[in-house]
Design a protein around this motif. Structure first.
Motif, PDB file in Angstrom:
ATOM      1  N   SER A  61       0.848  -1.189   0.000  1.00  0.00           N
ATOM      2  CA  SER A  61       0.000   0.000   0.000  1.00  0.00           C
ATOM      3  C   SER A  61       0.886   1.241   0.000  1.00  0.00           C
ATOM      4  O   SER A  61       1.824   1.358   0.797  1.00  0.00           O
ATOM      5  N   THR A  76      -4.285  -0.614  -7.973  1.00  0.00           N
ATOM      6  CA  THR A  76      -5.662  -0.172  -7.723  1.00  0.00           C
ATOM      7  C   THR A  76      -5.621   1.086  -6.870  1.00  0.00           C
ATOM      8  O   THR A  76      -4.900   1.141  -5.872  1.00  0.00           O
ATOM      9  N   GLY A  77      -6.383   2.115  -7.286  1.00  0.00           N
ATOM     10  CA  GLY A  77      -6.368   3.387  -6.580  1.00  0.00           C
ATOM     11  C   GLY A  77      -7.692   3.693  -5.904  1.00  0.00           C
ATOM     12  O   GLY A  77      -8.755   3.248  -6.350  1.00  0.00           O
ATOM     13  N   GLN A  78      -7.614   4.449  -4.823  1.00  0.00           N
ATOM     14  CA  GLN A  78      -8.786   4.949  -4.112  1.00  0.00           C
ATOM     15  C   GLN A  78      -8.491   6.371  -3.658  1.00  0.00           C
ATOM     16  O   GLN A  78      -7.590   6.606  -2.860  1.00  0.00           O
ATOM     17  N   LYS A  90      -9.065   9.645  -1.559  1.00  0.00           N
ATOM     18  CA  LYS A  90      -9.621   9.910  -0.233  1.00  0.00           C
ATOM     19  C   LYS A  90     -10.895  10.746  -0.356  1.00  0.00           C
ATOM     20  O   LYS A  90     -10.892  11.831  -0.949  1.00  0.00           O
ATOM     21  N   GLY A 122     -13.392   5.680  -6.528  1.00  0.00           N
ATOM     22  CA  GLY A 122     -12.584   4.478  -6.355  1.00  0.00           C
ATOM     23  C   GLY A 122     -13.419   3.340  -5.798  1.00  0.00           C
ATOM     24  O   GLY A 122     -14.561   3.561  -5.372  1.00  0.00           O
ATOM     25  N   PRO A 123     -12.838   2.142  -5.816  1.00  0.00           N
ATOM     26  CA  PRO A 123     -11.511   1.819  -6.384  1.00  0.00           C
ATOM     27  C   PRO A 123     -11.531   1.791  -7.907  1.00  0.00           C
ATOM     28  O   PRO A 123     -12.575   1.574  -8.520  1.00  0.00           O
ATOM     29  N   CYS A 148      -5.242   1.589 -12.118  1.00  0.00           N
ATOM     30  CA  CYS A 148      -4.314   2.671 -12.418  1.00  0.00           C
ATOM     31  C   CYS A 148      -3.137   2.079 -13.185  1.00  0.00           C
ATOM     32  O   CYS A 148      -2.466   1.171 -12.690  1.00  0.00           O
ATOM     33  N   VAL A 177     -12.495   8.680 -14.461  1.00  0.00           N
ATOM     34  CA  VAL A 177     -12.302   9.031 -13.050  1.00  0.00           C
ATOM     35  C   VAL A 177     -12.020  10.524 -12.936  1.00  0.00           C
ATOM     36  O   VAL A 177     -11.085  11.040 -13.546  1.00  0.00           O
ATOM     37  N   VAL A 203      -4.408  10.000  -2.553  1.00  0.00           N
ATOM     38  CA  VAL A 203      -4.813   8.722  -3.136  1.00  0.00           C
ATOM     39  C   VAL A 203      -4.069   7.595  -2.428  1.00  0.00           C
ATOM     40  O   VAL A 203      -2.882   7.722  -2.106  1.00  0.00           O
ATOM     41  N   THR A 204      -4.767   6.498  -2.184  1.00  0.00           N
ATOM     42  CA  THR A 204      -4.135   5.277  -1.689  1.00  0.00           C
ATOM     43  C   THR A 204      -4.032   4.288  -2.848  1.00  0.00           C
ATOM     44  O   THR A 204      -5.028   4.030  -3.538  1.00  0.00           O
ATOM     45  N   ASP A 237      -2.950   0.403  -3.979  1.00  0.00           N
ATOM     46  CA  ASP A 237      -2.616  -0.980  -3.647  1.00  0.00           C
ATOM     47  C   ASP A 237      -1.890  -1.580  -4.841  1.00  0.00           C
ATOM     48  O   ASP A 237      -2.464  -1.723  -5.917  1.00  0.00           O
TER      49      ASP A 237
END
Length: 325
Positions: A51, A157-159, A161, A165-166, A169, A232, A240-241, A243
């Motif tokens: 992450s 994979t992005g999310q 805040k 998302g998800p 990417c 998006v 952004v987080t 994974d």
């Protein structure tokens, strides 16, 4: 007369309780080298997933690497503000008389050279910096994570805040830190030094166009750059987080990371026999999720392994190292 005799006896008694090896042994403390914890290898499906914290950025910089080892020769191109409509040839790496093209991807712009022309380069070494045209996501990587991501990234994979998302990417370029990129001036065209009348010819200035971009790029640290789908909605600077999955293995032989010395490529483990004696052996390492690590070679799975693992020997000082001049 009895008191001196009792005192002397007490001194003898105390002297007899003192060990020649030093202090008394602590009750319950095992002898040095005693194995306290052991584990046996197990099998499980393993995913190398990390992450990362990133941010949305405009026209992020990424690096393009040499496809083979050899000599890099650059194509004379100016930076542009117009993204390439197809993969753009920017350099060639020559090896044993055979060329391999270096291209920047569609939707990006040439930004700078990262090596001197005709330099020797290794496979995977960044040689060109490029700008993605539009929004992208940039995540900084610390050195402890670098080798877990250094292989091919299989999916990101992005999310955002408090946002979309998800979403998938698409990774861009290499994660390696980039030196400053440069774009040297093109060689001056050969022109006659005098006109028909013999008068000196005035120098011709290079034509400037609106598509010319500032030459060169600043150095970057370790980072992952990726681009989400156009659907998006992105806002510059949004958190952004990400994974990141770099690999998967089915039915992998694994050990807890605490049992293994090393985290990438080759490592060592201590095999414990029935008499609690340790034997250090070499193993080949694979994927890790931070809790367990894949053992690709060196163990059968029937061994008993000590925790913690062996300590890697420290490098000895080179002759003269640390001596003053």
């Amino acid at each position: 007369m009895k008191r001196p005799i009792l005192a002397a006896a007490a001194v003898v008694l105390l002297a007899g309780c003192t060990s020649e090896d030093g202090g008394p042994q602590t009750p319950g403390l095992e002898e040095r080298g005693t194995v306290l914890t052991t584990v046996q290898p197990t099998r499980q499906d393993l995913t190398n997933q990390i992450s990362l914290a990133g941010k949305v950025a405009i026209n992020p910089i990424f690096g393009v690497v040499a496809p083979i080892a050899g000599e890099v020769r650059y194509v004379q191109r100016k930076p542009s503000t117009k993204p390439a409509e197809e993969p753009l040839w920017v350099a060639t790496v020559w090896r044993n008389g055979q060329p391999r093209e270096v291209t920047i991807p569609t939707g990006s712009m040439m930004a700078g050279r990262l090596m001197e022309d005709r330099s020797s380069v290794a496979k995977g070494m960044p040689v060109v910096s490029a700008r993605h045209g539009g929004y992208g996501i940039v995540a900084e990587i610390d050195s402890a994570q670098a080798y877990r991501i250094s292989g091919a990234v299989s999916s990101v994979t992005g999310q955002i805040k408090n946002g979309p998302g998800p979403f998938k990417c698409k990774p861009k370029g290499t994660i390696a830190a980039l030196p400053a990129g440069t774009v040297p001036e093109p060689p001056a065209p050969t022109k006659p030094t005098s006109g028909p009348s013999g008068a000196p010819v005035p120098p011709v200035e290079a034509e400037q166009t609106q598509e010319d971009a500032p030459a060169g790029t600043e150095a970057t640290g370790l980072q992952l750059v990726c681009t989400p789908p156009d659907t998006v909605k992105l806002i510059n600077g949004a958190e952004v987080t990400l994974d990141v999955v770099t690999g998967k293995a089915k039915d992998a032989l694994v050990l807890p990371v605490e049992a293994v010395a090393g985290t990438q490529g080759k490592g060592k483990v201590d095999i414990v026999d029935a008499n609690q004696n340790r034997k250090t052996v070499d193993v080949t390492l694979g994927l890790t999720d931070g809790k367990v690590i894949q053992i690709k070679k060196g163990l059968t799975g029937d061994e008993t392994i000590a925790i913690p693992g062996p300590n890697l020997p420290t490098a000895e000082a080179e002759p003269g190292q640390g001596q003053g001049g």
